[in-house]
Write a protein that holds these residues in place. Structure first.
Motif, PDB file in Angstrom:
ATOM      1  N   ASN A 218       3.750   5.179   3.824  1.00 39.28           N
ATOM      2  CA  ASN A 218       5.016   4.936   3.584  1.00 39.28           C
ATOM      3  C   ASN A 218       5.293   4.508   2.209  1.00 39.28           C
ATOM      4  OD1 ASN A 218       7.360   6.112   5.421  1.00 39.28           O
ATOM      5  ND2 ASN A 218       7.643   3.884   5.987  1.00 39.28           N
ATOM      6  N   ARG A 219       5.630   4.723   1.367  1.00 37.07           N
ATOM      7  CA  ARG A 219       5.141   4.332   0.006  1.00 37.07           C
ATOM      8  C   ARG A 219       6.285   3.759  -0.733  1.00 37.07           C
ATOM      9  NH1 ARG A 219      -0.453   2.948  -0.522  1.00 37.07           N
ATOM     10  NH2 ARG A 219      -1.592   5.387  -0.230  1.00 37.07           N
ATOM     11  N   VAL A 233      12.122   4.583   1.164  1.00 33.37           N
ATOM     12  CA  VAL A 233      10.604   5.034   0.757  1.00 33.37           C
ATOM     13  C   VAL A 233      10.554   6.352   0.803  1.00 33.37           C
ATOM     14  CG1 VAL A 233       9.765   2.887   2.046  1.00 33.37           C
ATOM     15  CG2 VAL A 233       9.853   4.435   3.154  1.00 33.37           C
ATOM     16  N   VAL A 234       9.486   6.918   0.638  1.00 32.17           N
ATOM     17  CA  VAL A 234       8.916   8.015   0.687  1.00 32.17           C
ATOM     18  C   VAL A 234       7.976   8.321   1.641  1.00 32.17           C
ATOM     19  CG1 VAL A 234       7.465   9.654  -0.777  1.00 32.17           C
ATOM     20  CG2 VAL A 234       9.200   8.234  -1.950  1.00 32.17           C
ATOM     21  N   ARG A 235       8.492   9.118   2.781  1.00 33.00           N
ATOM     22  CA  ARG A 235       7.494   8.854   3.450  1.00 33.00           C
ATOM     23  C   ARG A 235       6.514  10.846   3.537  1.00 33.00           C
ATOM     24  NH1 ARG A 235       7.069   6.232   8.325  1.00 33.00           N
ATOM     25  NH2 ARG A 235       6.735   7.481  10.325  1.00 33.00           N
ATOM     26  N   THR A 236       5.198  10.019   4.076  1.00 36.90           N
ATOM     27  CA  THR A 236       4.484  11.306   3.927  1.00 36.90           C
ATOM     28  C   THR A 236       3.561  11.548   5.147  1.00 36.90           C
ATOM     29  OG1 THR A 236       4.151  11.598   1.418  1.00 36.90           O
ATOM     30  CG2 THR A 236       2.990  12.667   2.426  1.00 36.90           C
ATOM     31  N   SER A 237       3.161  12.927   5.907  1.00 38.39           N
ATOM     32  CA  SER A 237       2.476  13.132   7.061  1.00 38.39           C
ATOM     33  C   SER A 237       1.412  13.464   6.032  1.00 38.39           C
ATOM     34  CB  SER A 237       3.074  14.493   7.515  1.00 38.39           C
ATOM     35  OG  SER A 237       2.043  14.669   8.410  1.00 38.39           O
ATOM     36  N   SER A 238       0.520  12.921   7.376  1.00 40.51           N
ATOM     37  CA  SER A 238      -1.102  13.278   6.265  1.00 40.51           C
ATOM     38  C   SER A 238      -1.649  15.084   6.648  1.00 40.51           C
ATOM     39  CB  SER A 238      -2.057  12.487   7.327  1.00 40.51           C
ATOM     40  OG  SER A 238      -2.225  13.150   9.157  1.00 40.51           O
ATOM     41  N   TYR A 239      -0.949  14.990   7.430  1.00 39.65           N
ATOM     42  CA  TYR A 239      -0.696  17.271   6.948  1.00 39.65           C
ATOM     43  C   TYR A 239      -0.376  17.543   6.564  1.00 39.65           C
ATOM     44  CZ  TYR A 239      -2.033  15.960  12.270  1.00 39.65           C
ATOM     45  OH  TYR A 239      -3.305  15.363  13.144  1.00 39.65           O
TER      46      TYR A 239
END
Length: 286
Positions: A218-219, A233-239
């Motif tokens: 979460n950024r 938040v901007v949520r990003t998967s490591s994939y």
């Protein structure tokens, strides 16, 4: 005997050539999509908002589900899929009223459900639920919660509308994620949005969207000098394909770069989680 055999073979070859000439080997007609269930007929269509309103008890508490027994349908446009790796085994469907997540245990759905594709969904036999209060269509998971349906079940319950080659990626334009949108979490979750003129709080020239070793990151963002906090938040998967991409940062001025972020505004209980679909959703403001 040999002459008759030769005559038979020649006649057969001529017949085969004539059949090819008559269109047996023409390019396939993609008016009827090779995916989904083309036998579904449009009837008893309701809006996504009406669907969610039919199940108030499901969304009164977190992680509930219910079997849809009514012979009803919804239709809408795909607004987000797994093309960038950040939305995993699910996609987002939106109509004029609101959006919903459809969870399917299948990868590569962007190949037949690109952004802008209109589809019809036959709801009878599917489950509706709220994963951390985010409305989803899928199958029971971990008891009362909602998870992914099998790809075979999904394939039997949807129909691609229109010619599969005539997708309009701009048919659903993002709305602005502002204070009015933010305040209506129940009505707006799963819609395509743009949050404007923000910088990332962690941007320092080194920080990336999702470091390796973390499933999701979460950024937090800053807008008009104010940190929006941990609930937006901007949520990003490591994939995600862009997981290792550095957060927008100006190496000359040594300041975070302002940008407009487009994505699917999902909810996780009381937290807005914006899911970027691909790098084109990150617009640097010059």
């Amino acid at each position: 005997m040999k002459t008759n055999l030769k005559t038979f073979i020649l006649a057969a070859l001529c017949g085969l050539f004539a059949a090819c000439q008559n269109g047996d080997w023409d390019e396939p007609n993609l008016t009827n999509a090779p995916f989904g269930n083309n036998s579904i007929q449009e009837t008893n269509v309701i809006t996504i908002q009406q669907l969610i309103d039919k199940y108030p008890n499901v969304f009164a508490n977190t992680d509930q589900n219910a079997l849809i027994t009514d012979d009803i349908q919804i239709k809408g446009y795909v607004t987000g899929n797994d093309v960038g790796g950040n939305i995993y085994k699910q996609f987002c469907l939106q109509d004029a009223t609101r959006g919903i997540i459809i969870a399917v245990n299948q990868g590569g759905m962007n190949g037949f459900l690109p952004v802008g594709q209109e589809i019809l969904v036959n709801l009878k036999g599917l489950y509706i639920g709220g994963y951390r209060k985010q409305p989803e269509l899928g199958a029971p998971y971990n008891g009362n919660s909602i998870g992914r349906m099998s790809k075979d079940v999904w394939n039997d319950h949807f129909k691609i509308l229109g010619n599969i080659n005539s997708v309009n990626p701009n048919v659903v334009a993002p709305v602005e994620f502002n204070s009015a949108f933010q305040s209506d979490m129940n009505g707006n979750c799963a819609r395509l949005v743009t949050i404007k003129n923000v910088t990332f709080a962690d941007a320092d020239g080194q920080a990336v969207f999702a470091p390796q070793g973390e499933n999701n990151t979460n950024r937090q963002m800053i807008q008009n000098g104010k940190n929006l906090g941990s609930n937006i938040v901007v949520r990003t998967s490591s994939y995600a394909d862009f997981a290792a991409m550095k957060l927008p940062y100006d190496t000359v001025t040594r300041q975070p770069l302002p940008c407009n972020i487009t994505g699917i505004a999902t909810r996780y209980n009381a937290t807005w989680q914006i899911l970027i679909r691909n790098t084109s959703d990150i617009e640097i403001i010059k």
